[in-house]
Write an enzyme that holds these catalytic residues in place. Structure first.
Site, PDB file in Angstrom:
ATOM      1  N   ASN A 245       0.865  -1.186   0.000  1.00 44.51           N
ATOM      2  CA  ASN A 245       0.000   0.000   0.000  1.00 44.51           C
ATOM      3  C   ASN A 245       0.902   1.236   0.000  1.00 44.51           C
ATOM      4  OD1 ASN A 245      -1.811   2.042   0.485  1.00 44.51           O
ATOM      5  ND2 ASN A 245      -2.305   1.408   2.584  1.00 44.51           N
ATOM      6  N   TRP A 246       0.970   1.881  -1.160  1.00 46.09           N
ATOM      7  CA  TRP A 246       1.886   3.027  -1.288  1.00 46.09           C
ATOM      8  C   TRP A 246       1.331   4.284  -0.618  1.00 46.09           C
ATOM      9  CZ3 TRP A 246       4.022   3.067  -7.046  1.00 46.09           C
ATOM     10  CH2 TRP A 246       4.725   1.877  -7.267  1.00 46.09           C
ATOM     11  N   LYS A 247       0.055   4.264  -0.266  1.00 50.75           N
ATOM     12  CA  LYS A 247      -0.602   5.429   0.339  1.00 50.75           C
ATOM     13  C   LYS A 247      -0.404   6.660  -0.558  1.00 50.75           C
ATOM     14  CE  LYS A 247       0.129   3.271   4.758  1.00 50.75           C
ATOM     15  NZ  LYS A 247       0.166   3.391   6.197  1.00 50.75           N
TER      16      LYS A 247
ATOM     17  N   HIS B 213      -9.275   0.609   5.007  1.00 43.46           N
ATOM     18  CA  HIS B 213      -7.999   0.867   5.686  1.00 43.46           C
ATOM     19  C   HIS B 213      -8.241   1.805   6.872  1.00 43.46           C
ATOM     20  CE1 HIS B 213      -3.932   2.235   6.451  1.00 43.46           C
ATOM     21  NE2 HIS B 213      -3.531   1.143   5.832  1.00 43.46           N
TER      22      HIS B 213
ATOM     23  N   GLU C  94      -6.696   4.273   7.925  1.00 45.53           N
ATOM     24  CA  GLU C  94      -6.560   5.712   7.627  1.00 45.53           C
ATOM     25  C   GLU C  94      -7.822   6.245   6.964  1.00 45.53           C
ATOM     26  OE1 GLU C  94      -2.825   5.376   5.559  1.00 45.53           O
ATOM     27  OE2 GLU C  94      -1.893   4.771   7.438  1.00 45.53           O
TER      28      GLU C  94
ATOM     29  N   GLU D  17      -5.187  -5.459  10.538  1.00 47.86           N
ATOM     30  CA  GLU D  17      -4.165  -4.437  10.748  1.00 47.86           C
ATOM     31  C   GLU D  17      -4.435  -3.712  12.070  1.00 47.86           C
ATOM     32  OE1 GLU D  17      -2.252  -3.073   6.883  1.00 47.86           O
ATOM     33  OE2 GLU D  17      -4.143  -2.018   7.013  1.00 47.86           O
TER      34      GLU D  17
ATOM     35  N   GLY E  61       2.497   1.931  10.742  1.00 48.28           N
ATOM     36  CA  GLY E  61       3.398   3.074  10.587  1.00 48.28           C
ATOM     37  C   GLY E  61       4.094   3.486  11.875  1.00 48.28           C
TER      38      GLY E  61
ATOM     39  N   SER F 246       3.655  -2.546  10.248  1.00 49.29           N
ATOM     40  CA  SER F 246       5.114  -2.505  10.422  1.00 49.29           C
ATOM     41  C   SER F 246       5.805  -3.824  10.072  1.00 49.29           C
ATOM     42  CB  SER F 246       5.464  -2.072  11.853  1.00 49.29           C
ATOM     43  OG  SER F 246       4.961  -0.770  12.104  1.00 49.29           O
TER      44      SER F 246
ATOM     45  N   GLY G 164       2.928  -1.286   4.257  1.00 46.99           N
ATOM     46  CA  GLY G 164       2.939   0.147   3.987  1.00 46.99           C
ATOM     47  C   GLY G 164       4.356   0.612   3.700  1.00 46.99           C
ATOM     48  N   GLY G 165       5.008   1.161   4.716  1.00 43.24           N
ATOM     49  CA  GLY G 165       6.338   1.777   4.552  1.00 43.24           C
ATOM     50  C   GLY G 165       7.335   0.932   3.772  1.00 43.24           C
TER      51      GLY G 165
END
Ligand code: PEP
Length: 249
Positions: free
Chosen positions: A9-11, A94, A96, A166, A172, A212, A233-234
């Site tokens: 997920n590049w966000k 998600h 977010e 998640e 994150g 993470s 993510g990251g």
């Protein structure tokens, strides 16, 4: 057999040139597992990403979509628009989106319906907040998120659904759920599916862990019997790290 999946997920990261460059690096990586690989670039770069990944085995998926087919929803995109550019899978729910864009279970149920009506696959995300876990309420919260958004569906719909647990406190933050915490929750998720739909559905749905995940911890998390992969993510923003995770099965 459940599918093993690693989805990045590049966000809201990577402009057009960066999208091109990261996809080029991803295509140069060696894949040593059978895991399905997906990336979710930002919506303006989806079309470009579909073209750039053609023939690579990397699937391009969307980070979000609206539940309506079209109409007066400024700034939104629909399932059929995604399908028309070759995007067949969408991430929904998600944390977010839930936190910053007020997405509710009710809204997510409609989004899931719209995706399925357009023959799309859904990666449905959910997870408890830190306060829920501290209060010992994580299973109640997760159980309700699943029931409220998905349990109106028939069993067949689960052929097109991937679940992604998640825990919000691990997204994150650098803090990962321990492999045991992940396994316990994934087993609970499967039991929740089993209670409603029976073993055939419970045993066939892929349940991903997100929060993470990095090359250093992926192998241990993926080794747990009810963990079928990860939503990343990251670490999905660096081709080497992402493929180290893909190859961690
Ligand atoms: C995510 O946003 O889905 C996620 C898991 O992020 P990170 O890997 O950065 O914690």
């Amino acid at each position: 057999m459940r599918k093993q999946i690693v989805a990045g997920n590049w966000k809201m990261n990577n402009d057009a040139a960066q999208t091109e460059a990261l996809i080029a690096s991803l295509k140069s990586q060696e894949k040593t597992t059978n895991a399905e690989v997906m990336i979710a670039p930002t919506s303006v770069n989806l079309s470009q990403a579909v073209k750039a990944t053609e023939g690579s085995g990397i699937e391009v998926v969307a980070q979000n979509m609206h539940f309506a087919e079209n109409g007066a929803y400024t700034g939104e995109i629909s399932a059929s628009m995604l399908k028309s550019i070759g995007v067949n899978t969408v991430i929904l729910g998600h944390s977010e989106r839930r936190e910053y864009f007020n997405e509710t279970d009710e809204m997510l149920a409609k989004k899931v319906d719209a995706a399925l009506a357009n023959n799309m696959r859904v990666i449905f995300c959910f997870g408890e907040e830190l306060a829920d876990r501290k209060a010992g309420n994580e299973e109640t919260v997760v159980g309700n998120q699943i029931k409220n958004a998905l349990f109106h569906l028939g069993a067949d719909a689960f052929e097109s659904i991937v679940l992604a647990y998640e825990p919000v406190w691990a997204i994150g933050t650098g803090e990962t759920a321990s492999p045991e915490q992940a396994q316990d929750m994934h087993a609970f998720i499967r039991k929740t599916l089993n209670d409603k739909y029976g073993a055939a559905v419970a045993d066939s749905v892929s349940v991903l862990y997100g929060g993470s995940v990095k090359p250093a911890n992926a192998q241990e998390i993926f080794s747990k019997p009810d963990v079928d992969g990860g939503l990343i993510g990251g670490a999905s923003l660096k081709a080497d790290d992402f493929f180290a995770i893909v190859n961690a099965f």
